[in-house]
Design an enzyme around this catalytic site. Structure first.
Site, PDB file in Angstrom:
ATOM      1  N   HIS A  26      25.334  -3.434 -13.827  1.00 35.73           N
ATOM      2  CA  HIS A  26      24.600  -2.655 -12.586  1.00 35.73           C
ATOM      3  C   HIS A  26      24.185  -3.564 -11.635  1.00 35.73           C
ATOM      4  O   HIS A  26      24.455  -3.278 -10.546  1.00 35.73           O
ATOM      5  CB  HIS A  26      23.539  -1.650 -13.315  1.00 35.73           C
ATOM      6  CG  HIS A  26      24.062  -0.840 -14.189  1.00 35.73           C
ATOM      7  ND1 HIS A  26      23.258  -0.821 -15.570  1.00 35.73           N
ATOM      8  CD2 HIS A  26      24.922   0.219 -14.255  1.00 35.73           C
ATOM      9  CE1 HIS A  26      23.810   0.247 -15.937  1.00 35.73           C
ATOM     10  NE2 HIS A  26      25.029   1.065 -15.548  1.00 35.73           N
ATOM     11  N   LYS A  84      21.584  13.489 -21.481  1.00 41.83           N
ATOM     12  CA  LYS A  84      21.673  12.310 -22.140  1.00 41.83           C
ATOM     13  C   LYS A  84      20.784  11.977 -22.990  1.00 41.83           C
ATOM     14  O   LYS A  84      21.067  10.754 -23.648  1.00 41.83           O
ATOM     15  CB  LYS A  84      22.078  11.358 -20.844  1.00 41.83           C
ATOM     16  CG  LYS A  84      23.298  11.587 -20.366  1.00 41.83           C
ATOM     17  CD  LYS A  84      23.749  10.323 -19.438  1.00 41.83           C
ATOM     18  CE  LYS A  84      25.405  10.456 -18.830  1.00 41.83           C
ATOM     19  NZ  LYS A  84      25.624   9.224 -18.140  1.00 41.83           N
ATOM     20  N   ARG A 139      34.534   0.183 -14.862  1.00 48.20           N
ATOM     21  CA  ARG A 139      34.823  -0.947 -15.703  1.00 48.20           C
ATOM     22  C   ARG A 139      36.104  -1.141 -16.263  1.00 48.20           C
ATOM     23  O   ARG A 139      36.560  -2.267 -16.455  1.00 48.20           O
ATOM     24  CB  ARG A 139      33.647  -0.888 -16.963  1.00 48.20           C
ATOM     25  CG  ARG A 139      32.086  -1.029 -16.710  1.00 48.20           C
ATOM     26  CD  ARG A 139      31.469  -0.754 -17.749  1.00 48.20           C
ATOM     27  NE  ARG A 139      31.832   0.677 -18.063  1.00 48.20           N
ATOM     28  CZ  ARG A 139      31.230   1.541 -19.050  1.00 48.20           C
ATOM     29  NH1 ARG A 139      30.022   0.867 -19.596  1.00 48.20           N
ATOM     30  NH2 ARG A 139      31.406   2.708 -19.135  1.00 48.20           N
ATOM     31  N   SER A 188      25.575   0.879 -20.879  1.00 48.51           N
ATOM     32  CA  SER A 188      24.137   1.016 -21.478  1.00 48.51           C
ATOM     33  C   SER A 188      24.059   1.455 -22.688  1.00 48.51           C
ATOM     34  O   SER A 188      23.230   0.897 -23.675  1.00 48.51           O
ATOM     35  CB  SER A 188      23.467   2.037 -20.450  1.00 48.51           C
ATOM     36  OG  SER A 188      23.270   1.464 -19.310  1.00 48.51           O
TER      37      SER A 188
END
Length: 160
Positions: free
Chosen positions: A17, A41, A90, A128
């Site tokens: 990030h 989430k 990514r 993450s």
């Protein structure tokens, strides 16, 4: 002045990030790291904690601002007069979901463009969720996150 919004849950903010924010800060006049208040989430860190960690990690970048939001992203972009939504890719597996988001955002707000950046090669595998999993199992996350984020995550995992 061109303003870009980089949205995400940042739970936690990773070196990947930070890499994207650093490169965006060289391209755009103003970059807003928009930390989503997305409880679906089930984040490890509260919104306030995620904002504070991101501010700490990105503190050396003068044209970067970190704030939270809990509205539709395109509405937030309009409120902040942003012309660009910045998203990170990514791997190919990210593309399908990201193109879907970009398409719906374009439909909702045709005046706001979505641009994609890829992280530096050494960060392409970092997410993450993987960082949280490694930390929960007591693994070394020091190469993946800022030291203050690593400390906060290890402390959080110890007490959960």
């Amino acid at each position: 002045m061109t303003t870009a919004i980089y949205p995400g849950t940042f739970d936690p903010i990773t070196n990947g990030h930070s890499d994207l924010v650093l490169r965006a800060a060289r391209i755009f006049d103003h970059v807003i790291v928009a930390v989503a208040d997305n409880n679906s989430k089930r984040p490890v860190f509260s919104l306030h904690e995620r904002i504070e960690l991101a501010r700490e990690v990105l503190s050396g970048l003068d044209n970067v601002e970190v704030c939270g939001f809990d509205t539709l992203l395109v509405d937030f972009a309009h409120t902040r007069k942003a012309q660009v939504i910045l998203r990170g890719l990514r791997a190919i597996s990210d593309f399908e979901h990201e193109i879907q988001l970009a398409s719906i955002n374009r439909r909702l707000a045709p005046d706001v463009e979505t641009l994609f950046l890829t992280p530096a090669e050494q960060y392409t595998y970092i997410s993450s969720s993987l960082i949280r999993e490694i930390a929960s199992l007591g693994g070394d996350i020091s190469g993946f996150v800022h030291e203050k984020v690593g400390y906060a995550l290890q402390k959080k995992m110890r007490y959960n």
